[in-house]
Motif scaffolding. Sequence first.
Motif, mmCIF file in Angstrom:
data_model
loop_
_atom_site.group_PDB
_atom_site.id
_atom_site.type_symbol
_atom_site.label_atom_id
_atom_site.label_comp_id
_atom_site.label_asym_id
_atom_site.label_seq_id
_atom_site.Cartn_x
_atom_site.Cartn_y
_atom_site.Cartn_z
ATOM 1 N N ASN A 169 -3.132 -9.329 -7.054
ATOM 2 C CA ASN A 169 -3.871 -9.265 -5.782
ATOM 3 C C ASN A 169 -2.929 -9.192 -4.594
ATOM 4 N N LEU A 170 -1.844 -9.962 -4.648
ATOM 5 C CA LEU A 170 -0.888 -9.958 -3.546
ATOM 6 C C LEU A 170 -0.202 -8.604 -3.419
ATOM 7 N N LEU A 171 0.294 -8.086 -4.540
ATOM 8 C CA LEU A 171 1.001 -6.800 -4.493
ATOM 9 C C LEU A 171 0.080 -5.659 -4.074
ATOM 10 N N SER A 172 -1.149 -5.658 -4.569
ATOM 11 C CA SER A 172 -2.078 -4.587 -4.191
ATOM 12 C C SER A 172 -2.478 -4.683 -2.716
ATOM 13 N N SER A 173 -2.487 -5.886 -2.153
ATOM 14 C CA SER A 173 -2.881 -6.055 -0.747
ATOM 15 C C SER A 173 -1.807 -5.567 0.225
ATOM 16 N N VAL A 174 -0.541 -5.488 -0.250
ATOM 17 C CA VAL A 174 0.540 -5.045 0.645
ATOM 18 C C VAL A 174 1.141 -3.703 0.234
ATOM 19 N N ALA A 175 0.725 -3.151 -0.924
ATOM 20 C CA ALA A 175 1.326 -1.895 -1.403
ATOM 21 C C ALA A 175 1.080 -0.741 -0.448
ATOM 22 N N PHE A 176 -0.088 -0.733 0.183
ATOM 23 C CA PHE A 176 -0.355 0.250 1.243
ATOM 24 C C PHE A 176 -1.074 -0.515 2.347
ATOM 25 N N LEU A 177 -0.302 -1.065 3.254
ATOM 26 C CA LEU A 177 -0.832 -1.965 4.280
ATOM 27 C C LEU A 177 -0.880 -1.255 5.627
ATOM 28 N N GLU A 178 -2.061 -1.242 6.223
ATOM 29 C CA GLU A 178 -2.243 -0.683 7.561
ATOM 30 C C GLU A 178 -2.613 -1.801 8.524
ATOM 31 N N CYS A 179 -2.116 -1.707 9.740
ATOM 32 C CA CYS A 179 -2.411 -2.728 10.734
ATOM 33 C C CYS A 179 -3.693 -2.397 11.489
ATOM 34 N N LYS A 180 -4.207 -3.380 12.187
ATOM 35 C CA LYS A 180 -5.380 -3.174 13.034
ATOM 36 C C LYS A 180 -4.975 -2.474 14.322
ATOM 37 N N LYS A 181 -3.861 -2.930 14.901
ATOM 38 C CA LYS A 181 -3.337 -2.322 16.127
ATOM 39 C C LYS A 181 -1.899 -2.773 16.330
ATOM 40 N N TYR A 182 -1.236 -2.162 17.303
ATOM 41 C CA TYR A 182 0.118 -2.557 17.674
ATOM 42 C C TYR A 182 0.067 -3.412 18.937
#
Length: 343
Positions: free
Chosen positions: A237-250
């Motif tokens: 779960n941890l690896l899949s949650s960060v493998a393609f991580l997009e932010c909400k905003k900068y």
Amino acid sequence: MKKEYMILIALILILGAYLLFYKGNKDHYTLPEIPQIDVAKITSLTLDKKEGAIAFTKKGKNWVLTDKEYPADSPAVENMLDTIKTFKLSALVSQKGDLKRYELDNEHHIRVKLVQDEKTIFEFTLGKTAPSFNHTFVMLANDKNIYHANGSFKSYFDKPQDDFRDKKVLEFKQASIKQFTIEKEGVSKTLILKEDEKDPKKSSPKESDPKESNKKKTEITWTAEDGTVADKEAVSNLLSSVAFLECKKYVSVPSKNELEKSLPLCKITLKNEADIELTLFKTDNSDNLIGISSMNEYVFELSQFNGKEIVSNIEKLLNQEKADLSPKDIDLIKEEANLKPVP
């Protein structure tokens, strides 16, 4: 009486001739020819609207935003370029210059300018979507007429600047990670992937698929340095949650340099061809977490969902999970501590 009839007939003929002439002109007007645009040769694209201009510049194969050269979101740029590539007028709508009605006035319009090697090659003004949702109202440069352009495409251009930025802050292939370290509240743990081959004779393959019995199978475990085996589901779960991580905003404040000197909430270091780092921080004015990444130059804010998912899996792997207490449980704890319970 006869004279009145003659006048009436004459008026009908004149009116009929006018309507026939008007309809003929309307049906046989010539639409302006739109030049064939090779979007691969476009070097810059500008969207000019009331809130200010958004400028895109091509750098090699990629697009960047403004003079700060923020990486642009590739699909968002491609949507605009595809629209320009297939841009076609289908009808003359108005010659009266009623700009507000079609949202082509200064309050609402978006002026699109395409440049190739510092030369403007095409320019048009974008209004609202037609009621049919199959057309968009547009005007061409140096042309006061209002036209229908094929398609409903205003949403591709009508975005704030931040929505055109590439929101990807972390990307890697999950299968490429063989080791990673997690840290939170002064506690850290390094987990290493171990793959052990199973004896196919000891396994119980399906009778309907005998080929499976000859295949080598591997058992995957994630083991800490002290030999303890980690929760496989929490790791996945941890690896899949960060493998393609997009932010909400900068976010512009605080800066990346300032954050690097601050105490983080948690940190992940993934071993790949090079170390990949994700560091998250709490803020006083938002429930969302902000962060920095070794794969992105800017400070970003995560959605509450993404932030909570990452932190909860780290806590689980570090055995830092906090049980959810009911108000009654809290009162009992306070009573034991000789504190007044919550009313």
